[in-house]
Scaffold this motif. Structure first.
Motif, PDB file in Angstrom:
ATOM      1  N   VAL A 113       0.861  -1.172   0.000  1.00 37.21           N
ATOM      2  CA  VAL A 113       0.000   0.000   0.000  1.00 37.21           C
ATOM      3  C   VAL A 113       0.894   1.217   0.000  1.00 37.21           C
ATOM      4  CG1 VAL A 113      -1.779   1.273   1.225  1.00 37.21           C
ATOM      5  CG2 VAL A 113      -1.806  -1.229   1.240  1.00 37.21           C
ATOM      6  N   ALA A 114       0.842   1.983  -1.066  1.00 37.00           N
ATOM      7  CA  ALA A 114       1.753   3.116  -1.204  1.00 37.00           C
ATOM      8  C   ALA A 114       1.450   4.186  -0.169  1.00 37.00           C
ATOM      9  CB  ALA A 114       1.631   3.702  -2.596  1.00 37.00           C
ATOM     10  N   GLY A 183      12.538  30.428   3.816  1.00 35.20           N
ATOM     11  CA  GLY A 183      11.406  29.541   3.607  1.00 35.20           C
ATOM     12  C   GLY A 183      11.815  28.083   3.548  1.00 35.20           C
ATOM     13  N   LEU A 184      10.834  27.193   3.733  1.00 32.89           N
ATOM     14  CA  LEU A 184      11.095  25.759   3.802  1.00 32.89           C
ATOM     15  C   LEU A 184       9.938  24.983   3.214  1.00 32.89           C
ATOM     16  CD1 LEU A 184      12.637  23.233   5.014  1.00 32.89           C
ATOM     17  CD2 LEU A 184      11.226  23.576   7.055  1.00 32.89           C
ATOM     18  N   VAL A 185      10.269  23.975   2.378  1.00 33.83           N
ATOM     19  CA  VAL A 185       9.366  22.879   2.028  1.00 33.83           C
ATOM     20  C   VAL A 185      10.181  21.594   2.154  1.00 33.83           C
ATOM     21  CG1 VAL A 185       7.827  24.212   0.542  1.00 33.83           C
ATOM     22  CG2 VAL A 185       9.868  23.167  -0.453  1.00 33.83           C
ATOM     23  N   GLU A 186       9.522  20.436   2.203  1.00 28.27           N
ATOM     24  CA  GLU A 186      10.278  19.217   2.494  1.00 28.27           C
ATOM     25  C   GLU A 186       9.572  17.959   2.014  1.00 28.27           C
ATOM     26  OE1 GLU A 186       7.344  19.973   4.855  1.00 28.27           O
ATOM     27  OE2 GLU A 186       9.083  21.189   5.392  1.00 28.27           O
ATOM     28  N   ASN A 187      10.351  16.866   1.989  1.00 21.80           N
ATOM     29  CA  ASN A 187       9.851  15.545   1.594  1.00 21.80           C
ATOM     30  C   ASN A 187      10.293  14.506   2.609  1.00 21.80           C
ATOM     31  OD1 ASN A 187      11.093  17.004  -0.966  1.00 21.80           O
ATOM     32  ND2 ASN A 187       9.294  15.894  -1.683  1.00 21.80           N
ATOM     33  N   GLY A 188       9.477  13.472   2.763  1.00 23.32           N
ATOM     34  CA  GLY A 188       9.907  12.320   3.527  1.00 23.32           C
ATOM     35  C   GLY A 188      10.822  11.429   2.695  1.00 23.32           C
ATOM     36  N   LEU A 189      11.848  10.871   3.341  1.00 17.11           N
ATOM     37  CA  LEU A 189      12.746   9.893   2.739  1.00 17.11           C
ATOM     38  C   LEU A 189      12.940   8.742   3.717  1.00 17.11           C
ATOM     39  CD1 LEU A 189      15.588  12.231   1.351  1.00 17.11           C
ATOM     40  CD2 LEU A 189      13.799  11.106   0.009  1.00 17.11           C
ATOM     41  N   ALA A 190      13.334   7.601   3.206  1.00 12.21           N
ATOM     42  CA  ALA A 190      13.672   6.463   4.062  1.00 12.21           C
ATOM     43  C   ALA A 190      14.861   5.732   3.468  1.00 12.21           C
ATOM     44  CB  ALA A 190      12.484   5.505   4.195  1.00 12.21           C
ATOM     45  N   HIS A 265      11.813  17.709  -6.229  1.00  6.22           N
ATOM     46  CA  HIS A 265      12.174  16.519  -5.445  1.00  6.22           C
ATOM     47  C   HIS A 265      10.903  15.802  -5.041  1.00  6.22           C
ATOM     48  CE1 HIS A 265      14.499  13.955  -2.737  1.00  6.22           C
ATOM     49  NE2 HIS A 265      15.598  14.555  -3.164  1.00  6.22           N
ATOM     50  N   SER A 266      11.009  14.471  -4.888  1.00  2.00           N
ATOM     51  CA  SER A 266       9.913  13.705  -4.307  1.00  2.00           C
ATOM     52  C   SER A 266      10.486  12.817  -3.201  1.00  2.00           C
ATOM     53  CB  SER A 266       9.125  12.948  -5.377  1.00  2.00           C
ATOM     54  OG  SER A 266       9.986  12.162  -6.180  1.00  2.00           O
ATOM     55  N   ASN A 267      10.220  11.519  -3.212  1.00  2.00           N
ATOM     56  CA  ASN A 267      10.512  10.712  -2.025  1.00  2.00           C
ATOM     57  C   ASN A 267      11.570   9.640  -2.235  1.00  2.00           C
ATOM     58  OD1 ASN A 267       7.235  11.244  -2.028  1.00  2.00           O
ATOM     59  ND2 ASN A 267       8.293  11.836  -0.146  1.00  2.00           N
ATOM     60  N   HIS A 268      12.492   9.881  -3.152  1.00  2.00           N
ATOM     61  CA  HIS A 268      13.620   8.968  -3.302  1.00  2.00           C
ATOM     62  C   HIS A 268      14.908   9.787  -3.352  1.00  2.00           C
ATOM     63  CE1 HIS A 268      12.374  10.105  -7.364  1.00  2.00           C
ATOM     64  NE2 HIS A 268      13.624   9.914  -7.752  1.00  2.00           N
ATOM     65  N   GLU A 276      20.627   2.384   1.064  1.00  2.00           N
ATOM     66  CA  GLU A 276      19.655   2.068   0.023  1.00  2.00           C
ATOM     67  C   GLU A 276      18.394   2.890   0.218  1.00  2.00           C
ATOM     68  OE1 GLU A 276      17.347  -1.807  -1.921  1.00  2.00           O
ATOM     69  OE2 GLU A 276      18.478  -2.006  -0.037  1.00  2.00           O
ATOM     70  N   SER A 277      17.948   3.566  -0.839  1.00  2.00           N
ATOM     71  CA  SER A 277      16.709   4.335  -0.803  1.00  2.00           C
ATOM     72  C   SER A 277      15.517   3.380  -0.799  1.00  2.00           C
ATOM     73  CB  SER A 277      16.653   5.263  -2.014  1.00  2.00           C
ATOM     74  OG  SER A 277      15.528   6.095  -1.983  1.00  2.00           O
ATOM     75  N   LEU A 278      14.502   3.672   0.029  1.00  2.00           N
ATOM     76  CA  LEU A 278      13.468   2.669   0.282  1.00  2.00           C
ATOM     77  C   LEU A 278      12.061   3.038  -0.182  1.00  2.00           C
ATOM     78  CD1 LEU A 278      14.452   1.462   3.881  1.00  2.00           C
ATOM     79  CD2 LEU A 278      14.845   0.291   1.709  1.00  2.00           C
ATOM     80  N   LEU A 279      11.674   4.296  -0.125  1.00  2.00           N
ATOM     81  CA  LEU A 279      10.257   4.601  -0.311  1.00  2.00           C
ATOM     82  C   LEU A 279       9.734   4.226  -1.689  1.00  2.00           C
ATOM     83  CD1 LEU A 279       9.494   7.898   1.618  1.00  2.00           C
ATOM     84  CD2 LEU A 279       9.035   5.543   2.264  1.00  2.00           C
ATOM     85  N   GLU A 280      10.606   4.289  -2.709  1.00  2.00           N
ATOM     86  CA  GLU A 280      10.123   3.937  -4.042  1.00  2.00           C
ATOM     87  C   GLU A 280       9.757   2.451  -4.146  1.00  2.00           C
ATOM     88  OE1 GLU A 280      14.644   4.651  -4.582  1.00  2.00           O
ATOM     89  OE2 GLU A 280      13.025   5.214  -3.208  1.00  2.00           O
ATOM     90  N   LYS A 281      10.200   1.639  -3.180  1.00  2.00           N
ATOM     91  CA  LYS A 281       9.844   0.215  -3.186  1.00  2.00           C
ATOM     92  C   LYS A 281       8.368   0.007  -2.864  1.00  2.00           C
ATOM     93  CE  LYS A 281      14.458  -1.397  -1.869  1.00  2.00           C
ATOM     94  NZ  LYS A 281      14.715  -2.080  -3.141  1.00  2.00           N
ATOM     95  N   ILE A 282       7.797   0.900  -2.051  1.00  2.00           N
ATOM     96  CA  ILE A 282       6.382   0.770  -1.710  1.00  2.00           C
ATOM     97  C   ILE A 282       5.545   1.892  -2.299  1.00  2.00           C
ATOM     98  CG2 ILE A 282       6.635  -0.641   0.356  1.00  2.00           C
ATOM     99  CD1 ILE A 282       6.615   1.872   2.039  1.00  2.00           C
ATOM    100  N   SER A 283       6.173   2.855  -2.939  1.00  2.00           N
ATOM    101  CA  SER A 283       5.450   3.928  -3.611  1.00  2.00           C
ATOM    102  C   SER A 283       6.172   4.257  -4.919  1.00  2.00           C
ATOM    103  CB  SER A 283       5.390   5.165  -2.712  1.00  2.00           C
ATOM    104  OG  SER A 283       4.605   6.176  -3.301  1.00  2.00           O
ATOM    105  N   PRO A 284       6.051   3.383  -5.939  1.00  2.00           N
ATOM    106  CA  PRO A 284       6.832   3.557  -7.167  1.00  2.00           C
ATOM    107  C   PRO A 284       6.589   4.885  -7.877  1.00  2.00           C
ATOM    108  CG  PRO A 284       5.880   1.359  -7.058  1.00  2.00           C
ATOM    109  CD  PRO A 284       5.259   2.145  -5.948  1.00  2.00           C
ATOM    110  N   ASN A 285       5.430   5.517  -7.633  1.00  2.00           N
ATOM    111  CA  ASN A 285       5.159   6.772  -8.338  1.00  2.00           C
ATOM    112  C   ASN A 285       6.110   7.893  -7.933  1.00  2.00           C
ATOM    113  OD1 ASN A 285       3.907   6.937  -5.756  1.00  2.00           O
ATOM    114  ND2 ASN A 285       2.639   8.614  -6.473  1.00  2.00           N
TER     115      ASN A 285
END
Length: 369
Positions: A113-114, A183-190, A265-268, A276-285
């Protein structure tokens, strides 16, 4: 679609937190319930979550006493325990640790589940029609948080005043701008390195400290100057044409600069050294959202207007998993995600424009410190 509430505070940390807790007591309780359900869906039960929250409450008090004081005010104003408020303020570390574990499990694609995630951008004056520096993002997050967010406008005497978008119960906020034009904007990474440094300064405390900065050279220090528990991406900008993207993991940081006046930027991870970058494994988009945003913002390079930026944030290519994320009924309710908010920040004007979820092209409102 309702406007996102605005809370204006004055005075010290405890007074700010007290006003926050009193105004949004119901929404704070709702957010606690949402996160407890989300954590449980990934294997972290209520007792374990609150045991973690108690540890994070102590850690936050060590890392930033004023932030801890503001959390105490939130707890007092809302009638919640300090551990409950700490649970919300450490929810990034709790949630993204769970996402990393799910990614490492490598379940069959049909079972994944992404979590989806944010798409951010920064524009230098050379890319914009008004020759201002802009930051922006779609904040894609849990459906249960939608309607339980607000804009905090903090008027302060000893530190820069600021506006930020935050969740009820979270002191630090996330995307925002201060009166100095930071200013600030941000993304989650794992990454596979997450968890190496337990109970370091959490993500939301770092976000607040970025908005405490008076100069661009100071703004990155909350991200870079100490080890981290979990990975995250920070796009930091300053009026006058300064933007840097900082990818961070527990023991490493790397810098990305705009290309042709644009950064997305997004989540990888886009750089090496973070495990190893992880989020694209469960959220390929996440692999296409950053490129999709860049393509949209380069169509009118050198002449981008507010309307072009807003249209990019409202882009539905690949829906329901596009830049503008709509809930997917096929996902379990506790994991269902959507565009909770869309933000555009004019750093020269010190104004943050906010839309309250989809349709992202409507109901933008502006706040200024």
């Amino acid at each position: 679609m309702s406007r996102i509430p605005l809370l204006t505070t004055e005075g010290g940390a405890h007074a700010c937190g007290l006003a926050h807790g009193r105004r949004f007591a119901r929404e704070i309780a709702d957010n606690v319930a949402t996160y407890l359900r989300r954590f449980a869906a990934s294997g972290l039960d209520r007792n374990a979550a609150f045991a973690e929250a108690a540890q994070w409450r102590k850690a936050i008090a060590v890392h930033n006493g004023a932030y801890a004081e503001e959390m105490q005010g939130i707890a007092e104003g809302s009638g919640q325990s300090e551990d409950t408020v700490a649970l919300l303020n450490a929810r990034y570390e709790l949630a993204f640790t769970l996402f990393g574990k799910e990614a490492r499990a490598r379940a069959p694609a049909a079972e994944l589940v992404a979590p989806d995630g944010c798409t951010t951008f920064g524009l230098l004056p050379e890319a914009t029609a008004d020759r201002h520096t802009w930051l922006g993002q779609n904040w894609d997050w849990l459906e249960g948080v939608h309607g339980r967010t607000f804009v905090l406008q903090a008027r302060r005497a000893m530190q820069p005043s600021f506006v930020c978008l935050t969740e009820a119960g979270i002191a630090g906020g996330k995307m925002g701008v201060n009166e100095c034009g930071i200013g600030l904007v941000e993304n989650g990474l794992a990454s596979t390195h997450d968890g190496r440094n337990p109970y370091e300064k959490p993500f939301h405390v770092r976000c607040r400290e970025v908005l405490d900065a008076e100069r661009f050279e100071e703004a990155a220090r909350p991200v870079t100057d100490s080890a981290r528990t979990c990975s995250a991406n920070f796009v930091i900008g300053a009026a006058g044409g300064k933007i840097v993207d900082i990818e961070s993991s527990p023991d490493h940081v790397s810098r990305l600069d705009p290309q042709d006046g644009v950064i997305t930027h997004s989540n990888h991870f886009l750089t090496e050294g973070h495990g190893e970058s992880l989020l694209e494994k469960i959220s390929p988009n996440t692999l296409y959202r950053a490129n999709r945003m860049r393509a949209l913002l380069q169509v009118r390079r050198g002449a981008l207007t507010f309307e072009h930026m807003r249209a990019a944030a409202a882009d539905h290519f690949g829906a329901p998993y596009g830049i503008c994320r709509h809930p997917d009924a096929r996902e379990p309710g506790e994991k269902r995600t959507m565009t909770v908010g869309a933000v555009l920040i004019d750093l020269e004007a010190r104004i943050m424009h906010v839309a309250n979820g989809p349709p992202c092209a409507n109901e933008y409102v502006a706040f200024s410190p």
